[in-house]
Design an enzyme around this catalytic site. Structure first.
Site, mmCIF file in Angstrom:
data_model
loop_
_atom_site.group_PDB
_atom_site.id
_atom_site.type_symbol
_atom_site.label_atom_id
_atom_site.label_comp_id
_atom_site.label_asym_id
_atom_site.label_seq_id
_atom_site.Cartn_x
_atom_site.Cartn_y
_atom_site.Cartn_z
ATOM 1 N N ASP A 92 0.794 -1.220 0.000
ATOM 2 C CA ASP A 92 0.000 0.000 0.000
ATOM 3 C C ASP A 92 0.834 1.280 0.000
ATOM 4 O O ASP A 92 0.380 2.339 0.402
ATOM 5 C CB ASP A 92 -0.889 0.002 1.246
ATOM 6 C CG ASP A 92 -0.083 -0.288 2.502
ATOM 7 O OD1 ASP A 92 1.134 -0.020 2.499
ATOM 8 O OD2 ASP A 92 -0.664 -0.777 3.486
ATOM 9 N N GLU A 114 -0.320 -9.009 -1.252
ATOM 10 C CA GLU A 114 -0.874 -8.495 0.010
ATOM 11 C C GLU A 114 -2.102 -7.619 -0.273
ATOM 12 O O GLU A 114 -2.197 -6.459 0.110
ATOM 13 C CB GLU A 114 0.166 -7.700 0.818
ATOM 14 C CG GLU A 114 -0.211 -7.482 2.276
ATOM 15 C CD GLU A 114 0.794 -6.602 3.011
ATOM 16 O OE1 GLU A 114 0.785 -5.381 2.826
ATOM 17 O OE2 GLU A 114 1.614 -7.160 3.769
ATOM 18 N N GLU A 128 -2.024 5.038 3.159
ATOM 19 C CA GLU A 128 -1.994 3.628 2.741
ATOM 20 C C GLU A 128 -3.385 3.058 2.451
ATOM 21 O O GLU A 128 -3.556 2.262 1.527
ATOM 22 C CB GLU A 128 -1.285 2.781 3.804
ATOM 23 C CG GLU A 128 0.218 3.029 3.898
ATOM 24 C CD GLU A 128 0.601 4.250 4.724
ATOM 25 O OE1 GLU A 128 -0.304 4.904 5.300
ATOM 26 O OE2 GLU A 128 1.801 4.567 4.803
ATOM 27 N N HIS A 205 6.877 5.224 12.756
ATOM 28 C CA HIS A 205 7.129 6.013 11.546
ATOM 29 C C HIS A 205 5.872 6.537 10.866
ATOM 30 O O HIS A 205 5.963 7.330 9.938
ATOM 31 C CB HIS A 205 7.923 5.196 10.526
ATOM 32 C CG HIS A 205 7.111 4.095 9.879
ATOM 33 N ND1 HIS A 205 6.253 4.319 8.840
ATOM 34 C CD2 HIS A 205 7.021 2.780 10.145
ATOM 35 C CE1 HIS A 205 5.678 3.173 8.490
ATOM 36 N NE2 HIS A 205 6.121 2.228 9.269
ATOM 37 N N ARG A 207 2.905 8.316 9.149
ATOM 38 C CA ARG A 207 2.668 9.735 8.859
ATOM 39 C C ARG A 207 1.624 10.351 9.784
ATOM 40 O O ARG A 207 1.770 11.476 10.246
ATOM 41 C CB ARG A 207 2.170 9.890 7.414
ATOM 42 C CG ARG A 207 3.255 10.169 6.419
ATOM 43 C CD ARG A 207 2.652 10.460 5.045
ATOM 44 N NE ARG A 207 3.640 11.071 4.182
ATOM 45 C CZ ARG A 207 4.690 10.447 3.665
ATOM 46 N NH1 ARG A 207 4.904 9.177 3.933
ATOM 47 N NH2 ARG A 207 5.543 11.096 2.891
ATOM 48 N N HIS A 238 13.539 5.189 12.355
ATOM 49 C CA HIS A 238 13.252 5.359 10.925
ATOM 50 C C HIS A 238 14.113 6.515 10.420
ATOM 51 O O HIS A 238 14.502 7.388 11.191
ATOM 52 C CB HIS A 238 11.770 5.674 10.750
ATOM 53 C CG HIS A 238 11.270 5.572 9.349
ATOM 54 N ND1 HIS A 238 11.447 6.580 8.431
ATOM 55 C CD2 HIS A 238 10.604 4.593 8.696
ATOM 56 C CE1 HIS A 238 10.904 6.213 7.270
ATOM 57 N NE2 HIS A 238 10.378 5.008 7.409
#
Ligand code: UD1
Ligand code: UDP
Length: 382
Positions: A92, A114, A128, A205, A207, A238
């Site tokens: 994604d 996936e 995503e 990590h 967003r 990250h």
């Protein structure tokens, strides 16, 4: 042609690349976008993958639309001169959706690895959830990791004959890697391993968690570090500077906090296996930890991976500072709860996802980009 660009896509695509290389009826050419320049190269090196094509789109501080437009532009040129029979995209990320769009515009069949994960909230995880829904519209073969993800696709009117349940290739990657017990390059980790320390492994990590939510995570970790001096908190960071700016200041001086650069996948698997608890907002780690019997506290409001929560090994705890402190503290001290959450379970497959995926691609290519009813009956996970 597998196309990928970030660390998790690379990890999850690597077993498929290995399987395609073994295939006698298909040639495999790998294209990478380089969305995660260094974290991607780290994984490719580990799995001995030298990409045939590298778009090298990475820019520091890259925007979503910048990733999208540079990927589409690069693949448009590539597909004009090197047209594959099928393009495989994973998950994604913006790389995967851009690659699906570029292939679709060239009328190249898209295989979605996936497929079918849904949180139901377009802004969590962002972007995503939107990315994977767009890819589902463009794919002609949907490789769903579990029956729940297949059901999500069927609810959105994807023809059942275009879906194969394969398990998740991350389990293949994990099983290929975790047994190697690679040495740690950072001596602090070898020392923790030698001491048998109780480790709280943390990654973040997302967003939607950047900013105040992540600063709250930093404060929560600082409080846990002070209250639990025998606990070792290990945080591989990250590369996103916004993650570091938010989370590091509160914890950088704590003696029982170890801050690390992103770990090689082999080292990360070893660290995960020796951890007591994982606290994370990662998607992939929610899938890996159950296989190793490591309880996962998920710093998100919802998850597109309900299987681990249903199996009892993962718990959604949100991102509120007080709640993070309370949930970690409870799990550290409630032995009964810990025992109930630490039973190894494998809702995401048995390490055969890549071979099932490649078999489905092969059948699909023989059928002109769509799969046959015969292949659907072969999946052991239905
Ligand atoms: C991306 C994916 C996300 C996935 C995550 C895995 C999108 C929109 N997001 O998010 O779905 O969960 O990867 O980690 O596709 N950076 C580097 N070097 C690297 C990688 C990142 O310096 O090798 C820094 C850069 O400053 C970059 C920032 O991290 O601007 C963010 O990277 P980006 O790929 O835009 O998004 P992620 O948050 O990593
Ligand atoms: N991982 C790694 N090194 C690290 C942290 C994570 O190799 O320092 C691996 C982890 O095992 C998992 C994947 O990276 O397979 C998850 O990546 P990330 O959390 O960045 O992305 P997500 O899965 O949330 O998309």
């Amino acid at each position: 042609m597998p196309v990928y660009g970030t660390r998790p896509e690379a990890i999850k695509m690597a077993p498929i690349v290995a399987e395609l290389r073994r295939s006698e009826d298909m040639d495999c050419f790998v294209a990478v976008t380089g969305q995660h320049r260094s974290m991607l190269d780290q994984v490719n090196r580990l799995f001995d993958i030298i990409p045939d094509h590298d778009l090298n789109i990475f820019e520091p501080g890259q925007s979503l639309n910048g990733i999208l437009s540079r990927t589409i532009d690069g693949l448009d040129k590539l597909f004009s001169v090197n047209r594959p029979d099928a393009v495989l995209v994973q998950g994604d990320t913006t790389t995967s959706t851009a690659a699906a769009m570029a292939a679709f515009y060239h009328r190249i069949p898209v295989v979605h690895v996936e497929a079918g994960l849904r949180s139901g909230d377009p802004f969590s995880p962002f972007p995503e959830e939107g990315n994977r829904k767009i890819t589902s519209q463009l794919a002609s073969l949907h490789l769903a990791p579990t029956s729940a993800s297949r059901d999500n696709l069927i609810r959105e009117n994807v023809p059942p004959e275009d879906i194969v349940i394969t398990g998740n290739t991350v389990i293949d990657a994990l099983l290929m890697t975790v047994e190697k017990q690679v040495p740690f390059t950072d001596s602090r980790l070898e020392q923790l391993a030698a001491e048998g320390s109780r480790i709280l492994l943390v990654t973040t990590h997302r967003r939607e968690n950047l900013g105040e939510a992540m600063r709250g995570m930093g404060r929560a970790l600082a409080r846990i570090a002070e209250a639990e001096p025998n606990l070792q908190i290990v945080l591989p960071l990250h590369m996103n500077p916004a993650v570091r700016a938010a989370v590091v200041p509160a914890i950088q001086d704590k003696p029982n906090v170890t801050l690390l650069e992103p770990l090689d996948y082999g080292e990360f698997c070893r660290l995960l296996a020796m951890s007591h608890i994982v606290l994370t907002d990662s998607g992939g780690i929610q899938e890996e930890a159950p296989s190793l019997g490591v309880p996962v506290l998920v710093m998100r409001e919802n998850t597109e991976r309900p299987e681990a929560v249903e199996a009892g090994v993962a718990k959604l705890i949100g991102t509120d500072e007080e709640r993070l402190v309370a949930e970690v503290t409870t799990l550290l001290h409630d032995e009964k709860l810990y025992a109930s959450m630490s039973e190894a379970t494998n809702p995401y497959g048995d390490g055969t996802a890549a071979s099932l995926s490649v078999a489905a691609v092969s059948v699909s290519l023989r059928n002109g980009g769509r799969r046959s009813a015969h292949a659907s009956q072969r999946s052991p996970l239905t």
